[in-house]
Enzyme design. Structure first.
Site, PDB file in Angstrom:
ATOM      1  N   LEU A 257     -23.185  64.078  37.516  1.00 12.40           N
ATOM      2  CA  LEU A 257     -24.011  64.388  36.853  1.00 12.40           C
ATOM      3  C   LEU A 257     -25.245  65.341  37.357  1.00 12.40           C
ATOM      4  O   LEU A 257     -25.856  66.000  36.901  1.00 12.40           O
ATOM      5  CB  LEU A 257     -24.676  62.989  36.270  1.00 12.40           C
ATOM      6  CG  LEU A 257     -23.818  62.378  35.028  1.00 12.40           C
ATOM      7  CD1 LEU A 257     -24.500  60.858  34.620  1.00 12.40           C
ATOM      8  CD2 LEU A 257     -23.677  63.011  34.024  1.00 12.40           C
ATOM      9  N   HIS A 258     -25.456  64.960  38.771  1.00 12.17           N
ATOM     10  CA  HIS A 258     -26.687  65.384  39.198  1.00 12.17           C
ATOM     11  C   HIS A 258     -26.559  67.106  39.442  1.00 12.17           C
ATOM     12  O   HIS A 258     -27.601  67.497  39.761  1.00 12.17           O
ATOM     13  CB  HIS A 258     -26.923  64.833  40.733  1.00 12.17           C
ATOM     14  CG  HIS A 258     -25.870  65.548  41.629  1.00 12.17           C
ATOM     15  ND1 HIS A 258     -26.303  65.436  43.061  1.00 12.17           N
ATOM     16  CD2 HIS A 258     -24.691  65.850  41.721  1.00 12.17           C
ATOM     17  CE1 HIS A 258     -25.304  65.864  43.781  1.00 12.17           C
ATOM     18  NE2 HIS A 258     -24.551  65.927  42.876  1.00 12.17           N
ATOM     19  N   GLY A 259     -25.381  67.607  39.515  1.00  7.31           N
ATOM     20  CA  GLY A 259     -25.298  69.050  39.231  1.00  7.31           C
ATOM     21  C   GLY A 259     -25.628  69.605  38.006  1.00  7.31           C
ATOM     22  O   GLY A 259     -25.522  70.997  37.977  1.00  7.31           O
ATOM     23  N   PHE A 314     -30.273  68.502  39.043  1.00  9.76           N
ATOM     24  CA  PHE A 314     -31.167  67.586  39.528  1.00  9.76           C
ATOM     25  C   PHE A 314     -30.837  66.291  39.508  1.00  9.76           C
ATOM     26  O   PHE A 314     -29.957  65.630  38.715  1.00  9.76           O
ATOM     27  CB  PHE A 314     -32.387  67.500  38.996  1.00  9.76           C
ATOM     28  CG  PHE A 314     -32.656  67.158  37.514  1.00  9.76           C
ATOM     29  CD1 PHE A 314     -32.894  65.885  37.355  1.00  9.76           C
ATOM     30  CD2 PHE A 314     -32.202  68.179  36.389  1.00  9.76           C
ATOM     31  CE1 PHE A 314     -32.894  65.399  35.877  1.00  9.76           C
ATOM     32  CE2 PHE A 314     -32.226  67.802  35.254  1.00  9.76           C
ATOM     33  CZ  PHE A 314     -32.566  66.155  35.010  1.00  9.76           C
ATOM     34  N   ASP A 315     -31.056  65.404  40.743  1.00 13.28           N
ATOM     35  CA  ASP A 315     -30.797  64.205  40.608  1.00 13.28           C
ATOM     36  C   ASP A 315     -31.975  63.248  39.934  1.00 13.28           C
ATOM     37  O   ASP A 315     -33.108  63.608  39.438  1.00 13.28           O
ATOM     38  CB  ASP A 315     -31.011  63.360  42.305  1.00 13.28           C
ATOM     39  CG  ASP A 315     -29.705  63.967  42.945  1.00 13.28           C
ATOM     40  OD1 ASP A 315     -28.739  63.088  43.051  1.00 13.28           O
ATOM     41  OD2 ASP A 315     -29.371  65.344  43.172  1.00 13.28           O
TER      42      ASP A 315
END
Length: 350
Positions: A257-259, A314-315
């Site tokens: 997900l963070h990408g 983003f994280d």
């Protein structure tokens, strides 16, 4: 009174430590790249032997300096001094930086040395432009991940990096979460299948699938065979952004997900929700940032790394995850701390 005392005596040491932190970083990355900790596994060696084995052509003094930096940073142990010194691994480097152990996490450090170190020199440009600063920076026709999956060597390095950064988390999750209630699990973007292997070893009754792009399948099959789990974990291929994903009672993702940007995060979470049966669960294993955004420095640095790699990825905090889960239909969320800065963010479908 204490605050006045601190402000009355400013100390530049922290500024210098962080500002010149790349010195220490490179000393460790060089050691991983040279396989120093693998060479020292289970033994101790003098600097001259290390110098000869690693083919270092600098002066003896600089070899002492490098090794003693690693001692002062707590990565090596030492008995004696200079030419009489014998060096050995500490408990952490013996466990996590010996390439011959399944607990090896050095893949992410190797990628940090070979790729990310140079690209982080462009952080200012990334912040000014919001554009990736990796291999795709100077080309409008090449996307990093498209190039990555066409190069077996780059792909192997990347997959090893992902296993390296998540290995301890996967082991911890397999023990902290009660998988005994579930019969099926699919790991989406499963890379070399390391999470599935950890779950299979702890919970042999669960049926597992690891799912990633076709070029990754041979790496997953190799890792599964290494753990003597061939036939116990299914390897499926596809693009989780374009294709249907496997349905299972548990759907997991590690550092996926963070990408993505927020819109794509929501699309993927909704895709997971639709693929889950009633009472299914979604597990996202990431460096979830604390809600106050003041403690998980690594998580926020990882978010900046997504700027370097993807531009708009983003994280996120647990509050972010809970909102996205609710917006896509999940009814309950929880957070399970794993190792270091990482956690498992869990969403339940009822």
């Amino acid at each position: 009174m204490e605050q006045q005392s601190v402000s009355a005596h400013p100390d530049p040491s922290r500024i210098m430590q962080v500002g010149m932190g790349f010195w220490a970083s490179k000393a460790l990355l060089a050691a991983v790249n040279f396989k120093l900790f693998t060479s020292l596994a289970g033994t101790s060696k003098k600097a001259k032997a290390i110098k000869d084995e690693l083919h270092l052509n600098t002066t003896d003094r600089h070899v002492y300096d490098w090794l003693d930096v690693l001692v002062s940073l707590g990565f090596l142990k030492r008995e004696g001094l200079l030419e009489n010194a014998a060096y050995s691994n500490n408990a952490d480097t013996e466990m996590f930086l010996d390439e011959n152990k399944p607990s090896f996490i050095g893949g992410i450090l190797k990628m940090g040395n070979n790729r990310l170190y140079q690209f982080w020199g462009n952080l200012e440009q990334g912040l000014l432009t919001g554009k990736p600063q990796n291999e795709s920076k100077d080309s409008t026709n090449m996307h990093f991940f498209e190039d990555l999956y066409q190069s077996p060597e780059k792909l192997r390095e990347f997959v090893n990096a992902m296993s390296g950064i998540q290995g301890g988390n996967f082991m911890t999750l397999s023990k902290k979460f009660d998988f005994s209630k579930y019969k099926t699990m699919a790991d989406i973007g499963g890379a070399d299948g390391f999470l599935s292997c950890m779950i299979a070893l702890q919970h042999p009754s669960i049926s597992l699938t690891t799912y990633d792009l076709p070029p990754v399948a041979p790496l997953a099959e190799k890792k599964i065979a290494k753990f003597n789990l061939t036939g116990k974990i299914k390897v499926e291929s596809g693009d989780f952004l374009k294709d249907a994903i496997p349905s299972a009672e548990i759907i997991s993702m590690g550092n996926i997900l963070h990408g993505l940007n927020e819109a794509t995060k929501l699309e993927l979470i909704k895709k997971v929700y639709d693929a889950l049966p009633e009472n299914g669960i979604f597990i996202a294993i990431e460096n979830v940032i604390d809600n106050d955004r003041s403690n998980n420095t690594f998580g926020m640095l990882m978010s900046l790394n997504m700027l370097i790699e993807n531009g708009d990825g983003f994280d996120y905090t647990f509050n972010d995850f809970a909102k996205w889960a609710k917006d896509t239909g999940f009814t309950k969320t929880e957070l399970i701390p794993l190792t270091g800065p990482a956690s498992a963010a869990i969403a339940y479908k009822s």
